[in-house]
Design a protein around this motif. Structure first.
Motif: not given
Length: 127
Positions: A37-50
């Protein structure tokens, strides 16, 4: 709760590459799907790959398809994320986590289906 140590982040120019590592601590990854997962400043955490627990199925967010590749080495208790052709919008803190239930045939990128987080590793893409 599963624990992880993420590493491999850094500062890279657009178009560059990085390989992130996710090493499990206190348990073996063999029977777990693992997701990044990743989280950019000011954004919600999002799934990238599994990657599924079998290793035979992977899943990617549309934004990284064709650029990122996930893989696992159960012998090293580690999951990797190879990131190529990086873009400024990939800048974020990257985390890995284990599936809360066995995902043998397929895996999802829904955060609520994962459990256990590390400190993350910062990826910054900038010229």
């Amino acid at each position: 709760q599963p624990q992880f140590v993420e590493s491999g982040g850094g500062l890279v120019q657009p178009g560059g590459s990085l390989r992130l590592s996710c090493t499990a601590s206190g348990f073996t990854v063999d029977y777990y799907a693992i997701a990044w997962f990743r989280q950019a400043p000011g954004k919600e955490r999002e799934g990238v790959s599994c990657i599924s627990s079998s290793g035979r199925s992977t899943n990617y967010a549309d934004s990284v398809k064709g650029r990122f590749t996930i893989s696992r080495d159960n012998g090293k208790n580690t999951v990797y994320l190879q990131m190529n052709n990086l873009k400024p919008e990939d800048t974020a803190v990257y985390y890995c986590s284990a599936g809360a239930y066995e995902m043998y045939y397929a895996c999802t990128l829904q955060e609520y289906e994962y459990d256990g987080w590390g400190q993350g590793t910062q990826v910054t893409v900038s010229s």
